[in-house]
Design a protein around this motif. Structure first.
Motif, PDB file in Angstrom:
ATOM      1  N   ASN A   5      40.312  19.094 -80.875  1.00 36.19           N
ATOM      2  CA  ASN A   5      38.862  19.127 -80.765  1.00 36.19           C
ATOM      3  C   ASN A   5      38.256  20.121 -81.757  1.00 36.19           C
ATOM      4  O   ASN A   5      38.681  21.268 -81.834  1.00 36.19           O
ATOM      5  CB  ASN A   5      38.463  19.512 -79.330  1.00 36.19           C
ATOM      6  CG  ASN A   5      36.977  19.472 -79.108  1.00 36.19           C
ATOM      7  OD1 ASN A   5      36.337  18.454 -79.355  1.00 36.19           O
ATOM      8  ND2 ASN A   5      36.409  20.576 -78.643  1.00 36.19           N
TER       9      ASN A   5
ATOM     10  N   ASN B 154      42.039  23.566 -80.519  1.00 34.30           N
ATOM     11  CA  ASN B 154      40.593  23.648 -80.425  1.00 34.30           C
ATOM     12  C   ASN B 154      40.055  24.624 -81.466  1.00 34.30           C
ATOM     13  O   ASN B 154      40.509  25.760 -81.561  1.00 34.30           O
ATOM     14  CB  ASN B 154      40.171  24.108 -79.019  1.00 34.30           C
ATOM     15  CG  ASN B 154      38.674  24.191 -78.868  1.00 34.30           C
ATOM     16  OD1 ASN B 154      37.976  23.187 -78.997  1.00 34.30           O
ATOM     17  ND2 ASN B 154      38.161  25.379 -78.613  1.00 34.30           N
TER      18      ASN B 154
ATOM     19  N   SER C 297      38.627  14.611 -81.403  1.00 32.64           N
ATOM     20  CA  SER C 297      37.181  14.567 -81.198  1.00 32.64           C
ATOM     21  C   SER C 297      36.490  15.612 -82.074  1.00 32.64           C
ATOM     22  O   SER C 297      36.883  16.776 -82.098  1.00 32.64           O
ATOM     23  CB  SER C 297      36.856  14.830 -79.724  1.00 32.64           C
ATOM     24  OG  SER C 297      35.467  14.832 -79.505  1.00 32.64           O
TER      25      SER C 297
END
Length: 794
Positions: A687, A666, A708
């Protein structure tokens, strides 16, 4: 001379005319774009909508609700509003009602009124939200609310209740009226029926208690959250609440209602504790239809335990849902039956997951989903409600004539939901051994839905299984699990076999090829040359141990020996420390290794000169604000790796080599990274990361990968997907890459809404008809103009 002046004047007029045309044209373009941002097709559509709605408004008359409140009581309400605005949330503590007089077309009753709504959007502008209790029936109700129509998204909440009504689920009156308070006209309000016996009478139900899970402590926690006070607590959880009735005074005075409430509350408590399953407590069909309608309108947020409402039907001896507050219409990003838990052993602590764990309820839900979520269903429904819908739009248009009602959001949700349950591949299937009379197979679920194996197929001949095989959904945040089964050998040859399966309750089957087990194998620790780990412990003098919490007692950590972190032990490296790994230095992690840096801008730097500096074996490694450089890979076996705000640069080897593990990244950044890693049967979630200037970002064998909001640029290749890997990307940027994906042996790639800019080649499909079927791919709302060639086949 005169002719020259005349020509000059004509030229000036021509230039002026052209300039005016340009200004008008540019202005029209801007107006068009602005209008599209608000759901119109263009500027002309705004004008058409306005006049159409004004015409509708002339054909209807709004009921007028007159409310009279004493001056002192009105000042009390104003004070409570200001307190809520200052706090950021409204909590109705104790008795906040004040007396009022109500009048609708000469129908006069006395009553009580207070502010309503937890969030402060109910208190903005001049249209404050109110809850009203009438002493006698008015407009067929004893309890109702009035609020700004925008709070429930204008006419869309009315459409939601009409959907409930059409499916026989308890719904509320939702209408639009003109409101005066103390002679001051406040314009059009939305009126919403509140819970009481009048709701049940109109829905043709026997009288009974309407219940909920008490949310008071949950909203106390929300106040702490808004004020930045975070504590480790359990008081606001579903497991700490209790079932309570609405209209407590009426229930307490009526022995029938009191008994009805006690039975309903006991059922809810038995369900919460896992003593009874969904079909033993709830009306399965009505609960299924309710959840499907919530899916259709995108009302995911209204399914929280603190929002759901219930009615105990004494005739059926089952609990029914009561529709309320749909949050519609919004895009449906995941459906109700898709919410699978992280840990199946903790089902009883989550109302929603426990609800869907009953296969009887789940099958009913899927059957209703396929029936209701369809264009044909919507076409018939909208045709049936259109005359009444025009009346409601006419009432709204008396104040908001520009509001446009569009059905596109519903049809888009149909497309999204249908796509969601059309799983590209629900599980991987491998043939382990073919005997004379039986087949040994291994299955691993990879979807959010449970799956039923109903038969086996070869060359278009289908043979049903003697008994259905049920495999569970893949739990979130876990690696894939393998389930072994023995099947009766139905065909002479064990080649070209397909398993036929479906989501329970569905009428649409899947076919999954039964393939040989992946040819690669996992090396044992002995094959890797790792000595027994109990002999590799670093001298205790370097560590401080307080129970199961360990840490180094030096600022500069120079690791040149192996260290074992046993199961249940956490070793933490802190922001003020530095770490260098060289020689025989290595972390062998069976417990947890945590490395923390100061910040993303000032990370803890790890310089590594070891081929495997960190080896995690059924353990956990977590790095936050850490930079990685040098040689060597982090190796994980059946473990969890977490990287948060980390930096990877100038690495000529794979960063990660993981097997049957969960890997999370992340908000990380890389530059000069040869490869993020190799992933065998892993779940990899990435992400909001940026990867720049590398060779091949990753290699996957049978893994599930989801990226994402990432940016990936200037790679020779992004991924090789092998052995039925599944790779999903969302809202990401791909720029300046040579080849995006090499796909082999039944692998799948899906993209939603990503942007591809200046990429040479999209997907290289290497299809081997003898092994695992063709690779598959799809783009949905993606910008693929920046891919010079989408596909190439080998």
């Amino acid at each position: 001379m005169k002719i020259a002046k005349l020509n000059m004047r004509k030229n000036k007029l021509k230039i002026l005319f052209i300039g005016l045309l340009f200004i008008l044209g540019f202005g029209y373009y801007l107006a068009n774009e602005k209008a599209k941002g608000y759901g119109y097709t263009g500027a002309i559509d705004v004008v058409k909508t306005y006049f159409h709605n004004k015409d509708l408004s002339k054909k209807v008359s709004a009921k007028v609700l007159n409310i009279e409140i004493d001056k002192g009581d009105w000042e009390f309400i104003k004070t409570k509003r200001q307190i809520a605005l200052d706090r950021g949330i409204q909590i109705n503590e104790g008795d906040k009602y004040v007396p009022c007089a109500l009048d609708v077309a000469g129908e006069k009753v006395s009553g009580e009124i207070r502010l309503k709504g937890h969030m402060t959007d109910h208190l903005m502008s001049d249209k404050w939200s109110f809850r009203i209790k009438a002493k006698d029936s008015i407009m067929g109700m004893y309890r109702f609310s009035i609020q700004h129509p925008g709070t429930r998204n204008y006419v869309y909440e009315w459409i939601y209740h009409q959907l409930l009504k059409s499916e026989g689920v308890i719904y509320l009156i939702y209408d639009f009226i003109d409101v005066n308070i103390n002679g001051n006209n406040l314009g059009i309000y939305a009126m919403e029926e509140h819970f009481g016996q009048h709701v049940l009478e109109r829905n043709n139900r026997q009288k009974g208690a309407i219940l909920r899970w008490n949310p008071t402590l949950y909203w106390d926690w929300r106040i702490d959250e808004l004020q930045g006070n975070f504590i480790d607590e359990q008081y606001s959880h579903f497991s700490s609440s209790y079932a309570e009735p609405y209209d407590k005074g009426t229930v307490k005075k009526d022995s029938f209602l009191l008994n009805n409430y006690q039975i309903g509350a006991s059922l809810l408590e038995s369900f919460r504790r896992g003593e009874k399953i969904t079909s033993e407590v709830f009306d399965v069909e009505k609960m299924a239809r309710f959840h499907v309608i919530i899916d259709l309108v995108g009302g995911y947020h209204s399914l929280d335990w603190s929002d759901v409402k219930f009615y105990y039907n004494g005739l059926t001896e089952r609990i029914e849902p009561v529709g309320y507050e749909s949050f519609s219409i919004r895009p449906t990003t995941k459906i109700a039956g898709q919410r699978v838990p992280n840990n199946f052993e903790k089902l009883k602590f989550n109302y929603h997951d426990q609800l869907f764990s009953d296969p009887i309820f789940f099958e009913s839900y899927i059957k209703n989903l396929e029936r209701i979520v369809s264009e044909a269903y919507l076409n018939a429904f909208f045709k049936a409600i259109q005359p009444e819908l025009d009346e409601k739009m006419g009432l709204i248009a008396k104040e908001w004539a520009y509001r446009k009602v569009s059905f596109e959001g519903y049809y888009e949700n149909v497309r999204l939901i249908r796509n969601n349950i059309s799983i590209p591949k629900p599980f991987h299937a491998f043939l382990k051994e073919a005997g004379e009379d039986s087949l040994e197979i291994s299955l691993t679920p990879v979807s959010d839905f449970p799956i039923q194996i109903i038969g086996i197929k070869r060359k278009n001949k289908f043979i049903a299984l003697d008994s259905v095989i049920n495999i569970p959904a893949k739990a979130r945040n876990t690696y894939t699990h393998y389930f072994n089964y023995t099947l009766k050998k139905s065909f002479k040859k064990a080649t070209n076999l397909f398993l036929v399966a479906k989501i329970p309750g569905s009428s649409f089957p899947f076919e999954v090829e039964l393939n040989e087990f992946p040819s690669y194998k996992y090396e044992t620790k002995e094959e890797m040359g790792i000595a027994p780990i109990e002999k590799n412990v670093l001298a205790d003098t370097t560590l401080t141990k307080i129970g199961n919490e360990w840490y180094f007692n030096t600022k500069a950590i120079d690791l040149d020996k192996k260290i074992l972190i046993p199961a249940a032990v956490t070793l933490t490296i802190y922001p003020f420390q530095t770490l260098k790994i060289h020689g025989d230095g290595q972390f062998l992690v069976q417990g947890e290794l945590v490395i923390q840096g100061k910040s993303k801008e000032n990370p803890l730097k790890i310089k590594n000169e070891k081929s495997i500096p960190i080896h995690v074996i059924k353990g956990k490694f977590q790095a936050e604000n850490v930079s990685f450089t040098g040689e060597g890979s982090i190796v994980a076996e059946e473990s969890q790796l977490i990287f948060h705000h980390c930096l990877f640069y100038d690495k000529s080897t794979d960063l990660i080599a993981a097997t049957r593990s969960n890997v999370y990244l992340n908000n990380c950044l890389s530059g000069g990274l040869t490869s993020l890693g190799q992933f065998d049967e892993c779940e990899v979630l990435v992400n909001e990361c940026t990867f720049k200037n590398g060779n091949k970002l990753l290699y996957s064998n049978g893994s599930f990968l989801q990226f994402s909001k990432n940016r990936i640029e200037n790679f020779k290749s992004i991924a090789t997907l092998d052995y039925a890997s599944i790779f999903k990307t969302f809202n990401s940027e791909f720029s300046g890459n040579d080849t995006l994906f090499l796909m082999r042996k039944g692998s799948v790639y899906n993209d939603i809404a990503s942007n591809f800019d200046n990429n040479l080649l999209g997907l290289v499909l290497w299809n081997d008809p003898k092994f695992m079927g063709d690779a598959q791919f799809s783009f949905y709302k993606s910008n693929t103009k920046g891919i010079k060639k989408i596909t190439s086949k080998i």
